[in-house]
Design an enzyme around this catalytic site. Structure first.
Site, PDB file in Angstrom:
ATOM      1  N   GLY A 216       0.816  -1.214   0.000  1.00  0.00           N
ATOM      2  CA  GLY A 216       0.000   0.000   0.000  1.00  0.00           C
ATOM      3  C   GLY A 216       0.841   1.251   0.000  1.00  0.00           C
ATOM      4  O   GLY A 216       2.037   1.206   0.271  1.00  0.00           O
ATOM      5  N   THR A 223       2.481  -0.567   8.672  1.00  0.00           N
ATOM      6  CA  THR A 223       3.228  -0.841   9.900  1.00  0.00           C
ATOM      7  C   THR A 223       2.280  -0.928  11.085  1.00  0.00           C
ATOM      8  O   THR A 223       2.414  -1.788  11.953  1.00  0.00           O
ATOM      9  CB  THR A 223       4.277   0.262  10.127  1.00  0.00           C
ATOM     10  OG1 THR A 223       5.046   0.409   8.940  1.00  0.00           O
ATOM     11  CG2 THR A 223       5.193  -0.085  11.271  1.00  0.00           C
ATOM     12  N   HIS A 438      -7.752  36.309 -11.405  1.00  0.00           N
ATOM     13  CA  HIS A 438      -7.277  34.974 -11.785  1.00  0.00           C
ATOM     14  C   HIS A 438      -8.049  33.896 -11.019  1.00  0.00           C
ATOM     15  O   HIS A 438      -8.604  32.969 -11.617  1.00  0.00           O
ATOM     16  CB  HIS A 438      -5.773  34.886 -11.482  1.00  0.00           C
ATOM     17  CG  HIS A 438      -5.157  33.546 -11.704  1.00  0.00           C
ATOM     18  ND1 HIS A 438      -4.274  33.291 -12.720  1.00  0.00           N
ATOM     19  CD2 HIS A 438      -5.294  32.372 -11.034  1.00  0.00           C
ATOM     20  CE1 HIS A 438      -3.894  32.029 -12.674  1.00  0.00           C
ATOM     21  NE2 HIS A 438      -4.499  31.444 -11.649  1.00  0.00           N
ATOM     22  N   GLU A 439      -8.116  34.041  -9.693  1.00  0.00           N
ATOM     23  CA  GLU A 439      -8.775  33.011  -8.882  1.00  0.00           C
ATOM     24  C   GLU A 439     -10.273  32.947  -9.190  1.00  0.00           C
ATOM     25  O   GLU A 439     -10.837  31.865  -9.314  1.00  0.00           O
ATOM     26  CB  GLU A 439      -8.553  33.273  -7.386  1.00  0.00           C
ATOM     27  CG  GLU A 439      -7.101  33.154  -6.931  1.00  0.00           C
ATOM     28  CD  GLU A 439      -6.453  31.822  -7.299  1.00  0.00           C
ATOM     29  OE1 GLU A 439      -7.173  30.802  -7.357  1.00  0.00           O
ATOM     30  OE2 GLU A 439      -5.235  31.799  -7.548  1.00  0.00           O
TER      31      GLU A 439
HETATM   32  P1  ADP Z   1       2.882   2.811   6.476  1.00  0.00           P
HETATM   33  O1  ADP Z   1       3.680   1.826   7.238  1.00  0.00           O
HETATM   34  O2  ADP Z   1       1.818   2.183   5.634  1.00  0.00           O
HETATM   35  O3  ADP Z   1       3.678   3.786   5.692  1.00  0.00           O
HETATM   36  P2  ADP Z   1       2.091   3.603   9.088  1.00  0.00           P
HETATM   37  O4  ADP Z   1       1.510   2.327   9.543  1.00  0.00           O
HETATM   38  O5  ADP Z   1       3.438   3.920   9.587  1.00  0.00           O
HETATM   39  O6  ADP Z   1       2.060   3.691   7.517  1.00  0.00           O
HETATM   40  O7  ADP Z   1       1.057   4.768   9.452  1.00  0.00           O
HETATM   41  C1  ADP Z   1       1.482   6.005   9.936  1.00  0.00           C
HETATM   42  C2  ADP Z   1       0.479   6.533  10.931  1.00  0.00           C
HETATM   43  O8  ADP Z   1      -0.719   6.919  10.301  1.00  0.00           O
HETATM   44  C3  ADP Z   1       0.089   5.519  11.963  1.00  0.00           C
HETATM   45  O9  ADP Z   1       0.943   5.554  13.058  1.00  0.00           O
HETATM   46  C4  ADP Z   1      -1.316   5.923  12.347  1.00  0.00           C
HETATM   47  O10 ADP Z   1      -1.282   6.838  13.401  1.00  0.00           O
HETATM   48  C5  ADP Z   1      -1.830   6.619  11.115  1.00  0.00           C
HETATM   49  N1  ADP Z   1      -2.724   5.720  10.394  1.00  0.00           N
HETATM   50  C6  ADP Z   1      -2.520   5.206   9.172  1.00  0.00           C
HETATM   51  N2  ADP Z   1      -3.560   4.441   8.787  1.00  0.00           N
HETATM   52  C7  ADP Z   1      -4.435   4.443   9.804  1.00  0.00           C
HETATM   53  C8  ADP Z   1      -5.708   3.809  10.024  1.00  0.00           C
HETATM   54  N3  ADP Z   1      -6.285   3.028   9.105  1.00  0.00           N
HETATM   55  N4  ADP Z   1      -6.325   4.058  11.195  1.00  0.00           N
HETATM   56  C9  ADP Z   1      -5.763   4.848  12.123  1.00  0.00           C
HETATM   57  N5  ADP Z   1      -4.569   5.447  11.984  1.00  0.00           N
HETATM   58  C10 ADP Z   1      -3.907   5.262  10.838  1.00  0.00           C
HETATM   59 ZN    ZN Z   2      -4.429  29.467 -10.946  1.00  0.00          ZN
HETATM   60 MG    MG Z   3       5.687   1.732   7.423  1.00  0.00          MG
END
Ligand code: ADP
Ligand code: ZN
Ligand code: MG
Length: 623
Positions: A216, A223, A438-439
């Site tokens: 993902g 993690t 512009h905006e």
């Molecule tokens: P990855 O390993 O996929 O890069 P992590 O697991 O390290 O991402 O996620 C980073 C942080 O984002 C986690 O510590 C958590 O706090 C938050 N997070 C990510 N996904 C979720 C989820 N589904 N629910 C709650 N918190 C999440």
């Molecule tokens: Zn613009």
């Molecule tokens: Mg990770």
């Protein structure tokens, strides 16, 4: 979350530290002592006055002196009236020589004291002589210890640095902490069950899977999920990051893998978690840029160890990556990481749940609507959402509020998306005016094309690189983009450029980013999605990401010069027609453009409601 404990016993580490500390203390004390010595040798700051030798003699002859004491280089004098004085003497002259200068009758009643200064300083002198040796010896010991430490380190190089998660910690991660990702969790619940009741599965001949690969985008919670599995299963959990296998020395990675698997087998049932496995698990033989030998050896070792496991070893290997495309196919074949679990970016509902999880320990005002925030944040990962809630808390704290309100969270979304507001960036009146038109150009065009997302907010407060911003708020997440949606998007991107052209007769550098994005969309329409008259062919192999090595060859152009010309032509056709459409819309709405832009100049920020009001009044008048 921080429930990792190092495998090395704490107290051993501390011991080592305290040794080093005591040596440092020794050195500091030595310095202080020598400082004291130097100070004590200086002339005392005194009420004792210095007199010259002839004054001393005349005082002696006048019988004014009560007592004398001789040191090496001084004569200390106490007068009969209690006053104290001294005079400097030649260190070579003995007290007897000096006393001879005073007639006998005048020195009969003197109390004379001779102080042997070499005696009194004996210990200090001794110390001062030893001090340099002490320092050198201390330094040597320090160096030796240091060298020893690194020796130890070199010896333990081959051991894995895997950390065990402390399952007893009361803050262990569970599936409760992971919002959304329902499918991933369902698959992982199965794994947890395998570990808890292996007999249930082996009894009917089911093979317990060996490897589970979590795939993902970064920040989607891979993690986190792995940690939650550890928390749920309550078995030892060895966690190591792919990059930790690879060190300075060749062969270390492979030996670490061996060590890790040995440890795991001893602790079965258990989980091994290899985070960021793409660091070692890349396609073998793709090593452009060197250093691949080490990685290959490490990878080979992982493969060998995985094959070496018996079904009833009860060790499950989990791994996470955001680059499954670069993984070596050997890792993915059955019997290795054959279970693949995709962790997607969260959907609208899931984003709301994730926001909820991270709002748990934060005080929010009652009527907060996290769904609106979830709608504002398509494409955000769990980590991004966590960041938003944190930024909101910081914002609220900065303002001295006790609770976080909707505005705090919305501001933090804007900040995370676009960078902080830069109120200090002063635009000239003219620049401000151009930015406003512009905006509003973007907003007006989008408002007039049904396929475009509704306008959420317009602002001419500069943020990051942008001088102004127009936000759009999609009703829901899109899975599919239609051709007309792309075209609408290009039109609204061109809106800023065309508005400048209509109002000021010339354009500025402002729209360059808009034009770049519009061109990219048009190019993708032609080369990737077959949305032009050029035909069904897809150009460039649909490849986007460059992985140096494997895809090196396929990144050269895979189409002819003639096709390239056709592509350029078709891209231009798309942009041209979008330009004409945009121009028509803005010329027709020129009055509105001026009205809204002037209003924006005054207010700097316009909300959705204010923007819509400009259209309501007209409708109301018509009706
Ligand atoms: P990855 O390993 O996929 O890069 P992590 O697991 O390290 O991402 O996620 C980073 C942080 O984002 C986690 O510590 C958590 O706090 C938050 N997070 C990510 N996904 C979720 C989820 N589904 N629910 C709650 N918190 C999440
Ligand atoms: Zn613009
Ligand atoms: Mg990770």
């Amino acid at each position: 979350m921080k429930s990792k404990i190092p495998l090395m016993p704490e107290n051993k580490k501390n011991q080592k530290k305290s040794h080093q500390a005591s040596i440092i203390y020794l050195i500091i004390i030595a310095f202080i002592l020598s400082g004291v010595y130097v100070l004590s040798n200086q002339t005392p700051a005194t009420t004792v006055t210095e007199i010259n030798y002839s004054t001393f003699l005349s005082q002696a002859n006048g019988q004014q002196i009560d007592s004398l004491s001789f040191t090496d280089d001084r004569i200390n004098i106490t007068l009969k009236d209690g006053k104290e004085e001294y005079t400097v003497k030649d260190p070579r002259a003995t007290p007897y020589d000096l006393l001879n200068d005073i007639p006998l009758e005048n020195r009969q009643n003197l109390n004379i004291d001779i102080i042997d200064s070499s005696q009194s300083d004996f210990w200090l002198n001794l110390f001062m002589q030893i001090l340099p040796f002490l320092l050198i010896v201390g330094f040597l010991i320090f160096l030796m210890r240091h060298a020893q430490n690194s020796n130890n380190q070199a010896l333990s190089f081959g051991q894995s640095k895997a950390r065990i998660y402390d399952n007893n910690a009361n803050k262990k991660t569970t599936f409760q902490d992971v919002a959304g990702s329902k499918e991933a969790k369902e698959e992982l619940v199965e794994i947890v069950d395998f570990l808890k009741n292996p007999a249930k599965y082996t009894a009917i001949g089911a093979k317990i899977p060996k490897g589970v690969l979590l795939i993902g985008h970064p920040g989607t919670g891979k993690t986190l999920l792995a940690r939650a599995v550890a928390g749920e299963a309550n078995v030892p959990f060895f966690s190591i990051s792919g990059s930790e296998f690879v060190e300075m020395f060749v062969g270390v990675g492979a030996s670490r893998v061996r060590d890790l698997f040995k440890k795991a087998k001893r602790n079965a049932p258990c989980i091994i978690f290899i985070d960021e496995i793409d660091a070692v698990g890349r396609h073998r033989g793709a090593g452009l840029g060197g250093g691949h030998d080490e990685r290959e050896q490490t990878l080979n070792q992982i493969l060998t160890e995985m094959d070496g496991f018996e079904v009833n070893d009860n060790v499950i290997i989990m791994a996470a990556t955001n680059r499954p495309d670069v993984l070596d196919p050997a890792l993915l074949r059955p019997g290795r990481f054959d279970r693949r679990i995709t962790v997607d970016l969260p959907t609208l509902e899931e984003r709301k749940e994730i926001l909820n999880v991270h709002a748990r320990n934060k005080p929010l005002v009652k009527n907060i609507d996290l769904r609106v925030i979830a709608r504002h944040t398509p494409g955000f990962s769990g980590a991004d959402l966590e960041n938003i809630m944190n930024e909101a808390a910081i914002l609220a704290a900065k303002k001295g509020e006790k609770k976080i309100d909707q505005l705090d969270i919305e501001k933090s979304v804007e900040k995370v998306m676009m960078g902080p507001e830069r109120k200090s960036k002063i635009l000239s009146e003219k620049e401000k005016k151009i930015t406003a038109y512009h905006e509003v150009g973007h907003a007006l065009v989008a408002h007039n094309i049904p396929e475009c997302d509704p306008v959420q907010k317009i602002s001419i407060i500069s943020r990051g690189m942008a001088l102004g911003v127009t936000w759009f708020l999609p009703e829901e997440d899109y899975m599919l983009y239609s051709k007309s949606k792309f075209e609408g998007e290009i039109c609204s991107l061109l809106g800023g450029y065309v508005a400048e052209q209509i109002m000021f007769k010339e354009t500025t550098t402002g729209p360059s980013n808009d034009l770049e994005r519009a061109t990219k969309i048009a190019k993708n329409m032609v080369t990737k999605f077959a949305m032009s008259d050029i035909g069904l062919t897809i150009f460039g192999g649909g490849q986007q990401e460059v992985f140096l090595g494997r895809d090196y060859a396929s990144h050269t152009k895979d189409y002819s010069e003639k096709s390239a010309e056709q592509i350029d032509y078709q891209v231009n056709v798309i942009l041209e027609s979008a330009y004409n459409k945009t121009k028509t819309i803005l010329i027709k709405n020129k009055k509105k453009l001026c009205e809204i832009a002037e209003y924006l100049l005054k207010k700097e920020t316009i909300t959705r409601e204010e923007f819509l009001n400009f259209f309501k009044t007209k409708e109301a008048i018509v009706a």
